[in-house]
Design an enzyme around this catalytic site. Sequence first.
Site, PDB file in Angstrom:
ATOM      1  N   CYS A 212       0.766  -1.276  -0.157  1.00  0.00           N
ATOM      2  CA  CYS A 212       0.167   0.104   0.021  1.00  0.00           C
ATOM      3  C   CYS A 212       0.810   1.155  -0.005  1.00  0.00           C
ATOM      4  O   CYS A 212       1.726   1.264   0.791  1.00  0.00           O
ATOM      5  CB  CYS A 212      -0.923  -0.107   1.195  1.00  0.00           C
ATOM      6  SG  CYS A 212      -1.701   1.390   1.557  1.00  0.00           S
TER       7      CYS A 212
ATOM      8  N   GLU B 295       6.381   0.085 -12.650  1.00  0.00           N
ATOM      9  CA  GLU B 295       4.873   0.245 -13.178  1.00  0.00           C
ATOM     10  C   GLU B 295       3.787   0.553 -12.062  1.00  0.00           C
ATOM     11  O   GLU B 295       3.099  -0.249 -11.840  1.00  0.00           O
ATOM     12  CB  GLU B 295       4.448  -0.867 -13.949  1.00  0.00           C
ATOM     13  CG  GLU B 295       5.165  -1.091 -15.314  1.00  0.00           C
ATOM     14  CD  GLU B 295       4.236  -2.170 -16.164  1.00  0.00           C
ATOM     15  OE1 GLU B 295       3.558  -2.903 -15.565  1.00  0.00           O
ATOM     16  OE2 GLU B 295       4.561  -2.053 -17.501  1.00  0.00           O
TER      17      GLU B 295
ATOM     18  N   GLU C 175       9.692  -0.902 -21.809  1.00  0.00           N
ATOM     19  CA  GLU C 175       9.515  -2.293 -22.318  1.00  0.00           C
ATOM     20  C   GLU C 175       8.875  -2.164 -23.438  1.00  0.00           C
ATOM     21  O   GLU C 175       7.619  -1.685 -23.713  1.00  0.00           O
ATOM     22  CB  GLU C 175       8.648  -2.943 -21.101  1.00  0.00           C
ATOM     23  CG  GLU C 175       9.408  -3.025 -19.756  1.00  0.00           C
ATOM     24  CD  GLU C 175       8.347  -3.803 -18.811  1.00  0.00           C
ATOM     25  OE1 GLU C 175       7.524  -4.344 -19.075  1.00  0.00           O
ATOM     26  OE2 GLU C 175       8.844  -3.534 -17.354  1.00  0.00           O
TER      27      GLU C 175
ATOM     28  N   TRP D  23      -0.650 -12.127 -20.794  1.00  0.00           N
ATOM     29  CA  TRP D  23      -1.811 -11.489 -19.578  1.00  0.00           C
ATOM     30  C   TRP D  23      -3.197 -11.000 -20.221  1.00  0.00           C
ATOM     31  O   TRP D  23      -3.951 -10.600 -19.479  1.00  0.00           O
ATOM     32  CB  TRP D  23      -1.073 -10.505 -19.088  1.00  0.00           C
ATOM     33  CG  TRP D  23      -0.471  -9.648 -19.844  1.00  0.00           C
ATOM     34  CD1 TRP D  23       0.975  -9.465 -19.914  1.00  0.00           C
ATOM     35  CD2 TRP D  23      -0.755  -8.137 -20.413  1.00  0.00           C
ATOM     36  NE1 TRP D  23       1.429  -8.540 -20.779  1.00  0.00           N
ATOM     37  CE2 TRP D  23       0.417  -7.462 -21.059  1.00  0.00           C
ATOM     38  CE3 TRP D  23      -1.969  -7.786 -20.663  1.00  0.00           C
ATOM     39  CZ2 TRP D  23       0.297  -6.455 -21.549  1.00  0.00           C
ATOM     40  CZ3 TRP D  23      -2.160  -6.424 -21.269  1.00  0.00           C
ATOM     41  CH2 TRP D  23      -1.102  -5.895 -21.936  1.00  0.00           C
TER      42      TRP D  23
ATOM     43  N   GLU E  23       5.340 -16.007 -16.023  1.00  0.00           N
ATOM     44  CA  GLU E  23       5.499 -15.371 -17.206  1.00  0.00           C
ATOM     45  C   GLU E  23       6.211 -16.128 -18.112  1.00  0.00           C
ATOM     46  O   GLU E  23       6.669 -15.675 -19.462  1.00  0.00           O
ATOM     47  CB  GLU E  23       6.237 -14.134 -17.368  1.00  0.00           C
ATOM     48  CG  GLU E  23       5.320 -12.938 -16.728  1.00  0.00           C
ATOM     49  CD  GLU E  23       5.767 -11.341 -16.544  1.00  0.00           C
ATOM     50  OE1 GLU E  23       7.024 -11.202 -16.946  1.00  0.00           O
ATOM     51  OE2 GLU E  23       5.137 -10.549 -16.242  1.00  0.00           O
TER      52      GLU E  23
ATOM     53  N   HIS F 229       5.144 -15.673 -22.012  1.00  0.00           N
ATOM     54  CA  HIS F 229       5.434 -14.292 -22.750  1.00  0.00           C
ATOM     55  C   HIS F 229       6.621 -14.586 -23.288  1.00  0.00           C
ATOM     56  O   HIS F 229       7.739 -15.057 -22.880  1.00  0.00           O
ATOM     57  CB  HIS F 229       5.807 -13.233 -21.532  1.00  0.00           C
ATOM     58  CG  HIS F 229       5.690 -11.985 -21.859  1.00  0.00           C
ATOM     59  ND1 HIS F 229       6.643 -11.564 -22.524  1.00  0.00           N
ATOM     60  CD2 HIS F 229       4.790 -10.771 -21.416  1.00  0.00           C
ATOM     61  CE1 HIS F 229       6.213 -10.088 -22.649  1.00  0.00           C
ATOM     62  NE2 HIS F 229       5.363  -9.905 -22.048  1.00  0.00           N
TER      63      HIS F 229
HETATM   64  C1  GAL Z   1       5.062  -5.146 -17.678  1.00  0.00           C
HETATM   65  C2  GAL Z   1       5.921  -5.318 -16.373  1.00  0.00           C
HETATM   66  C3  GAL Z   1       6.907  -6.397 -16.771  1.00  0.00           C
HETATM   67  C4  GAL Z   1       6.170  -7.833 -17.240  1.00  0.00           C
HETATM   68  C5  GAL Z   1       5.434  -7.447 -18.524  1.00  0.00           C
HETATM   69  C6  GAL Z   1       5.002  -8.484 -19.185  1.00  0.00           C
HETATM   70  O1  GAL Z   1       3.672  -4.903 -17.074  1.00  0.00           O
HETATM   71  O2  GAL Z   1       6.365  -4.335 -16.067  1.00  0.00           O
HETATM   72  O3  GAL Z   1       7.638  -6.804 -15.545  1.00  0.00           O
HETATM   73  O4  GAL Z   1       5.390  -8.262 -16.425  1.00  0.00           O
HETATM   74  O5  GAL Z   1       4.553  -6.461 -18.337  1.00  0.00           O
HETATM   75  O6  GAL Z   1       4.300  -8.065 -20.377  1.00  0.00           O
END
Ligand code: GAL
Length: 629
Positions: A109, A144, A316, A324, A364, A367
């Site tokens: 928090c 983020e 990124e 996701w 992940e 991913h």
């Molecule tokens: C972003 C995050 C990363 C990874 C990525 C996957 O939101 O900063 O750590 O999780 O997404 O798409």
Amino acid sequence: MKPELGVCYYPEHWPEEVWAEDARRMKDTGLSWVRIGEFAWSRLEAREGVFTWEWLDQAVEVLSASGLKIVMGTPSATPPKWVVEKYPGMLAVDREGRPRKFGSRRHYCFSHLGYRREAARMAASMTKRYGRDPRVQAWQIDNEYGCHDTTISYSDAACAGFREWLAQKYQTVDALNHAWGNVFWSMEYAGFDEIDLPNLTVTEANPAHWLDFRRFTSDQVVAFNRAQIDAMRPHTDCPLIHNYMGRVTDFDHFKVGGDLEIASWDSYPTGFLERNLHEDDEEWRARFACQGDPDFQAFHHDLYRAVGKGRWWVMEQQPGPVNWAPYNPIPLDGMVKLWTMEAVAHGVEVVSYFRWRQVPFAQEQMHSGLLRSDRANAQAQIEVAALAEEIAELGEIQHSDAEVALVFDYESQWAWEIQPQGKDFDYFRLVFEQYRALRKLGLNVDILPKTCRDFGNYKLVLIPGLMTWNDELKSAVEAFDGIVLAGPRTGLKTIDMQIPSSLGSDFVDATVSRVGTIRSNMSIPIADGGEIIRYYEELEARNVIEHTRDGTAVMVREGGRVYLGAWIDQAGYLRVFNTFCKETGIKTLVLEEGVRRRTIEGKVLIVNYNDREVTVEGTVIPAAGYSWQ
Ligand code: GAL
């Protein structure tokens, strides 16, 4: 400026033996930056005060030996278990009052002062070790803010902080009662200690109560970020950066950005299309499923250029399928190049891909990365290597000033979220649809915060949905000799979330006498073309320049000030914006759907988000491709 490329890397996920080869291959791909460390707390401090820096020392050594510059992240997004055991009250609490558990990330928090100190202590320890190390050339703070819906928390820490924040703001509880209008429903308080958070009330809580809570919450993010800056600054002169997200509006990014040297954001075009846009337009989603929305990335490039006061990165960049979103298609070949080049044309300093290699374990594992988990090159690596050469050939990129600007304001998002008045009223979408129409006219657009005092050389400035006119904007409008197009719903609240006494827009001599919202399958035709959708205002005014087909006022004009009292569709915006562009001498080029352009000094980039080739002014642009003119 010469744009550079980089990658996100997690040395702690891989045996040390592969680091050197990874570094060499990064360099061979044409990358110059590598971001590390932002989730590595449990490996750096497994028990309180017991640090193991050696592996990170070694990673820094190996990566920089290949000529890579390092961005080091502070790991406050992933506090390890011992931190949670130490501060059980640090967990964020959801709207239903349930604490969120340990076992993923961002389980804190922002208001918890113990955790804030802990995060700052860790940031200080890291910068003490690497802050003056020339191999580390930039820092990312946390990761983020707001991801996984973590900005707003209904914890005891938030409640205590909110009471204190209110006491400072209002000084007396009578002033608060008056500002909120608490005489309504006998909601008056006798002291600040009686005030609770606005969740779990029987029916809606007072909108003024909500708005102050949203302001407080945003201020907590600013304070949390500042605590780390204060801890780090004595130990480093490097630029401090945060990586923001796409369409996260629950804290004021301009305020966080005011404390940092560079803004960056994380761009996942196909994930955003599936999760953050066009819930009601399945056809659109299908059309751009493997490419992403043609304006969403550009909007955020322009937004974060403003948040970073001109300096911004993509920290990124999506390299292939993500894991996701509700659906995670494989991007069309060429899209990784296109997304990157579009950022280049918007003035980006660095585009860094997430991630180097697909990881075979944990959340992940599905991913993608530039490399597959078996270490073979993935499609993205091939595209990035080719792109690095193209970017090098482009040489210096010179930003060229936009003639059109659009004001974006986080507080207005909160206000209209609290009180939409109709199910489909969504501030972000209102602004974004105006932005989209400007892009369809082939224009560069700058995004401005509401603290802008001067519209400089712009010719046309749009201010949709701003809840309250503030002094800076009022004086910018005053001194401006171009056209300002405000509305709909601009200036229709006081800062206390009440209806202004004039009921008017404080901008032109008009009164908004009533407002209405429209079902999603209904619309109201405008006499000169286009339709009113979602929301409209009844205007009492003399200088009306646009009407509905049945003669109701839609737009009012006094000199360069124009007030638009309705949310209108793309056809309507294109017609209206084009007219004002012509009048102010802005050249437009109406582009077909999925095709966009961006002008820099001496060059124009045309991008084609479609899955088929298009011809623009005689030039053939391949599917999922681009062309510099
Ligand atoms: C972003 C995050 C990363 C990874 C990525 C996957 O939101 O900063 O750590 O999780 O997404 O798409």
